[in-house]
Design a protein around this motif. Structure first.
Motif, PDB file in Angstrom:
ATOM      1  N   MET A 214      17.031  12.510  42.541  1.00  0.00           N
ATOM      2  CA  MET A 214      16.925  13.662  41.632  1.00  0.00           C
ATOM      3  C   MET A 214      18.265  14.580  41.816  1.00  0.00           C
ATOM      4  SD  MET A 214      13.931  16.439  42.004  1.00  0.00           S
ATOM      5  CE  MET A 214      14.285  17.901  41.599  1.00  0.00           C
ATOM      6  N   ASN A 215      19.029  15.036  40.792  1.00  0.00           N
ATOM      7  CA  ASN A 215      19.955  15.604  40.669  1.00  0.00           C
ATOM      8  C   ASN A 215      19.933  17.094  40.764  1.00  0.00           C
ATOM      9  OD1 ASN A 215      22.680  16.721  39.570  1.00  0.00           O
ATOM     10  ND2 ASN A 215      23.249  14.336  39.451  1.00  0.00           N
ATOM     11  N   HIS A 216      20.820  17.677  41.660  1.00  0.00           N
ATOM     12  CA  HIS A 216      20.434  19.296  41.797  1.00  0.00           C
ATOM     13  C   HIS A 216      20.777  19.970  40.365  1.00  0.00           C
ATOM     14  CE1 HIS A 216      24.768  19.400  42.927  1.00  0.00           C
ATOM     15  NE2 HIS A 216      24.533  18.534  43.962  1.00  0.00           N
ATOM     16  N   GLY A 217      21.827  19.296  39.699  1.00  0.00           N
ATOM     17  CA  GLY A 217      22.534  19.930  38.407  1.00  0.00           C
ATOM     18  C   GLY A 217      23.347  20.969  38.386  1.00  0.00           C
ATOM     19  N   VAL A 218      23.580  21.298  39.915  1.00  0.00           N
ATOM     20  CA  VAL A 218      24.933  22.124  40.139  1.00  0.00           C
ATOM     21  C   VAL A 218      26.143  21.388  39.913  1.00  0.00           C
ATOM     22  CG1 VAL A 218      25.573  23.794  41.983  1.00  0.00           C
ATOM     23  CG2 VAL A 218      23.324  23.256  41.822  1.00  0.00           C
ATOM     24  N   PRO A 219      27.066  22.247  38.850  1.00  0.00           N
ATOM     25  CA  PRO A 219      28.567  21.621  38.878  1.00  0.00           C
ATOM     26  C   PRO A 219      28.947  21.572  40.414  1.00  0.00           C
ATOM     27  CG  PRO A 219      28.168  23.710  37.495  1.00  0.00           C
ATOM     28  CD  PRO A 219      26.966  23.406  38.252  1.00  0.00           C
ATOM     29  N   SER A 220      29.884  20.386  40.489  1.00  0.00           N
ATOM     30  CA  SER A 220      30.648  20.173  41.747  1.00  0.00           C
ATOM     31  C   SER A 220      31.385  21.150  42.196  1.00  0.00           C
ATOM     32  CB  SER A 220      31.128  18.617  41.751  1.00  0.00           C
ATOM     33  OG  SER A 220      32.112  18.569  40.723  1.00  0.00           O
ATOM     34  N   GLY A 221      32.046  21.776  41.108  1.00  0.00           N
ATOM     35  CA  GLY A 221      32.961  22.819  41.465  1.00  0.00           C
ATOM     36  C   GLY A 221      32.452  24.111  42.143  1.00  0.00           C
ATOM     37  N   THR A 222      31.178  24.230  41.630  1.00  0.00           N
ATOM     38  CA  THR A 222      30.417  25.221  42.341  1.00  0.00           C
ATOM     39  C   THR A 222      30.065  25.106  43.652  1.00  0.00           C
ATOM     40  OG1 THR A 222      29.398  25.747  40.023  1.00  0.00           O
ATOM     41  CG2 THR A 222      28.445  26.864  42.048  1.00  0.00           C
ATOM     42  N   VAL A 223      29.485  23.909  44.053  1.00  0.00           N
ATOM     43  CA  VAL A 223      29.375  23.644  45.469  1.00  0.00           C
ATOM     44  C   VAL A 223      30.718  23.684  46.285  1.00  0.00           C
ATOM     45  CG1 VAL A 223      28.387  21.769  46.870  1.00  0.00           C
ATOM     46  CG2 VAL A 223      27.562  21.902  44.840  1.00  0.00           C
ATOM     47  N   ALA A 224      31.924  22.987  45.885  1.00  0.00           N
ATOM     48  CA  ALA A 224      33.093  22.954  46.568  1.00  0.00           C
ATOM     49  C   ALA A 224      33.693  24.515  46.734  1.00  0.00           C
ATOM     50  CB  ALA A 224      33.868  22.179  45.660  1.00  0.00           C
ATOM     51  N   SER A 225      33.354  25.179  45.703  1.00  0.00           N
ATOM     52  CA  SER A 225      33.975  26.775  45.682  1.00  0.00           C
ATOM     53  C   SER A 225      33.036  27.353  46.927  1.00  0.00           C
ATOM     54  CB  SER A 225      33.724  27.389  44.427  1.00  0.00           C
ATOM     55  OG  SER A 225      34.738  26.900  43.618  1.00  0.00           O
ATOM     56  N   ALA A 226      31.931  27.177  47.062  1.00  0.00           N
ATOM     57  CA  ALA A 226      31.095  27.887  47.932  1.00  0.00           C
ATOM     58  C   ALA A 226      31.496  27.353  49.404  1.00  0.00           C
ATOM     59  CB  ALA A 226      29.619  27.422  47.623  1.00  0.00           C
ATOM     60  N   VAL A 227      31.664  26.053  49.581  1.00  0.00           N
ATOM     61  CA  VAL A 227      32.198  25.498  50.842  1.00  0.00           C
ATOM     62  C   VAL A 227      33.396  25.825  51.082  1.00  0.00           C
ATOM     63  CG1 VAL A 227      32.565  23.415  52.017  1.00  0.00           C
ATOM     64  CG2 VAL A 227      30.546  23.446  50.640  1.00  0.00           C
ATOM     65  N   THR A 228      34.277  26.073  50.300  1.00  0.00           N
ATOM     66  CA  THR A 228      35.653  26.650  50.622  1.00  0.00           C
ATOM     67  C   THR A 228      35.849  27.836  50.903  1.00  0.00           C
ATOM     68  OG1 THR A 228      36.682  24.880  48.934  1.00  0.00           O
ATOM     69  CG2 THR A 228      38.301  26.855  49.524  1.00  0.00           C
ATOM     70  N   ALA A 229      34.784  28.823  50.097  1.00  0.00           N
ATOM     71  CA  ALA A 229      34.843  30.224  50.366  1.00  0.00           C
ATOM     72  C   ALA A 229      34.118  30.514  51.830  1.00  0.00           C
ATOM     73  CB  ALA A 229      33.987  30.965  49.232  1.00  0.00           C
ATOM     74  N   ALA A 230      33.055  29.614  52.249  1.00  0.00           N
ATOM     75  CA  ALA A 230      32.647  29.758  53.617  1.00  0.00           C
ATOM     76  C   ALA A 230      33.800  29.494  54.532  1.00  0.00           C
ATOM     77  CB  ALA A 230      31.402  29.062  53.721  1.00  0.00           C
ATOM     78  N   ARG A 231      34.505  28.594  54.154  1.00  0.00           N
ATOM     79  CA  ARG A 231      35.456  28.066  55.436  1.00  0.00           C
ATOM     80  C   ARG A 231      36.490  29.414  55.341  1.00  0.00           C
ATOM     81  NH1 ARG A 231      37.838  23.646  57.594  1.00  0.00           N
ATOM     82  NH2 ARG A 231      36.388  22.227  56.530  1.00  0.00           N
ATOM     83  N   ALA A 232      36.733  29.823  54.211  1.00  0.00           N
ATOM     84  CA  ALA A 232      37.832  30.873  54.183  1.00  0.00           C
ATOM     85  C   ALA A 232      37.447  32.015  55.096  1.00  0.00           C
ATOM     86  CB  ALA A 232      38.197  31.251  52.603  1.00  0.00           C
ATOM     87  N   PHE A 233      35.981  32.386  54.807  1.00  0.00           N
ATOM     88  CA  PHE A 233      35.466  33.684  55.632  1.00  0.00           C
ATOM     89  C   PHE A 233      35.620  33.448  57.164  1.00  0.00           C
ATOM     90  CE2 PHE A 233      32.051  35.082  58.432  1.00  0.00           C
ATOM     91  CZ  PHE A 233      32.321  36.263  58.464  1.00  0.00           C
ATOM     92  N   HIS A 234      35.217  32.239  57.741  1.00  0.00           N
ATOM     93  CA  HIS A 234      35.203  31.608  58.918  1.00  0.00           C
ATOM     94  C   HIS A 234      36.775  31.788  59.761  1.00  0.00           C
ATOM     95  CE1 HIS A 234      31.112  31.367  59.696  1.00  0.00           C
ATOM     96  NE2 HIS A 234      30.913  30.607  58.573  1.00  0.00           N
ATOM     97  N   GLU A 235      37.554  31.382  58.539  1.00  0.00           N
ATOM     98  CA  GLU A 235      39.095  31.183  59.165  1.00  0.00           C
ATOM     99  C   GLU A 235      39.895  32.570  59.144  1.00  0.00           C
ATOM    100  OE1 GLU A 235      40.269  27.377  57.470  1.00  0.00           O
ATOM    101  OE2 GLU A 235      38.985  26.386  58.806  1.00  0.00           O
ATOM    102  N   GLU A 236      39.229  33.375  58.744  1.00  0.00           N
ATOM    103  CA  GLU A 236      39.946  34.854  58.752  1.00  0.00           C
ATOM    104  C   GLU A 236      40.128  35.193  60.099  1.00  0.00           C
ATOM    105  OE1 GLU A 236      37.840  37.633  56.284  1.00  0.00           O
ATOM    106  OE2 GLU A 236      38.919  37.339  54.671  1.00  0.00           O
ATOM    107  N   PRO A 237      40.921  36.202  60.321  1.00  0.00           N
ATOM    108  CA  PRO A 237      41.141  36.683  61.640  1.00  0.00           C
ATOM    109  C   PRO A 237      39.835  37.420  62.137  1.00  0.00           C
ATOM    110  CG  PRO A 237      42.986  37.682  60.245  1.00  0.00           C
ATOM    111  CD  PRO A 237      42.029  36.764  59.029  1.00  0.00           C
ATOM    112  N   ARG A 238      39.753  37.258  63.644  1.00  0.00           N
ATOM    113  CA  ARG A 238      38.642  37.675  64.088  1.00  0.00           C
ATOM    114  C   ARG A 238      38.384  39.306  63.632  1.00  0.00           C
ATOM    115  NH1 ARG A 238      36.029  35.534  68.542  1.00  0.00           N
ATOM    116  NH2 ARG A 238      34.539  36.997  69.573  1.00  0.00           N
TER     117      ARG A 238
END
Ligand code: AKG
Ligand code: FE2
Length: 259
Positions: A1-25
């Motif tokens: 079953m396909n989740h129907g979410v554009p792959s760009g939307t998933v990738a952006s969310a993962v990238t954004a989560a990484r960006a937050f976690h890699e900000e200075p403490r």
């Protein structure tokens, strides 16, 4: 079953989560709280609640708020569809689960597993089942998620394999054991790369102290009596805090073992 979410939307969310976690403490510090955990996991987690009601996006880190909101929103339709498929699989009609629970994907956990010089000496996430009906997981390419294969018996024991988890502990209860929640954990694979994952937990919208739920009545028969007593989500969560997150977290509500 396909989740129907554009792959760009998933990738952006993962990238954004990484960006937050890699900000200075110092930038992340405003969002940190200390949780009572039984063991230290090799991981940072940003937990986000998108409902009920309109979420207060101003409280989210600027580094990821738009991408996470977009990702969460884009999974709404999938959540409904998935609830329909699971409901049908239970043989109670496609609408039944939604009608009984009003399934919502409001809770998100954005995990960041830093690389570890000695991966074998730490755990990313301890073995657990999710406190949800079902969970959608997005992850980058680093790997490390493992599920325990069902060995058919109680008390665990099956081997660990690398696949994606789905059914949460609550659905095991609602389905009267027709669907099993899967125990999973995260191991640290890399001494070089941080791993990022986003779990979106789908749950009943009504989960207050007066909202009882248990096995759907039509799944309780003379041959298969109710396997669980009914309980509330707050009761379930406090039991998990007290007794842990492994498969036994719902076994406490089993009819046979609670008598
Ligand atoms: O990071 C992962 O792949 C799994 C996270 C997880 O199991 C959870 O948030 O419940
Ligand atoms: Fe999980």
């Amino acid at each position: 079953m396909n989740h129907g979410v554009p792959s760009g939307t998933v990738a952006s969310a993962v990238t954004a989560a990484r960006a937050f976690h890699e900000e200075p403490r110092a930038a992340r510090a405003a969002f940190y709280s200390v949780e009572p955990v039984g063991a230290v996991a090799w991981r940072d987690t940003l937990r986000v609640r998108f409902g009920p009601g309109e979420p207060d996006l101003g409280r989210l880190p600027a580094a990821c708020r738009d991408a996470l909101r977009e990702y969460q929103r884009s999974l709404t339709a999938f959540g409904k569809e998935m609830a329909g498929v699971l409901s049908e699989a239970l043989g109670v009609g496609a609408e039944r689960l939604e009608e009984a629970m009003q399934v919502e994907g409001w809770l998100m956990a954005c995990h960041y597993y830093p690389p570890c010089p000695e991966p074998a000496r730490v755990v990313g996430s301890l073995e657990h089942t999710d406190p949800s009906l079902f969970t959608v997981l997005a992850q980058d390419g680093v790997g490390g998620l493992q599920v325990r294969r069902d060995d058919g018996g109680a008390g665990g024991g099956g081997e660990w394999v690398d696949v994606a988890p789905l059914t949460g502990a609550l659905l095991q209860v609602v389905s009267n054991d027709e669907l099993k929640s899967v125990e999973h954990r995260v191991v640290i694979k890399s001494t070089q790369d941080a791993r990022v994952s986003i779990a979106l937990f789908f749950n009943p919208a009504k989960r207050g102290a007066s909202d009882h739920f248990g096995p759907l009545p039509e799944l309780v028969t003379a041959e298969k009596p109710a396997q669980y007593r009914s309980f509330t989500v707050p009761e379930f969560m406090s039991s998990r805090r007290e007794y842990g997150h492994s498969r036994s977290s719902i076994e406490r509500f089993k009819v046979s073992s609670s008598q």
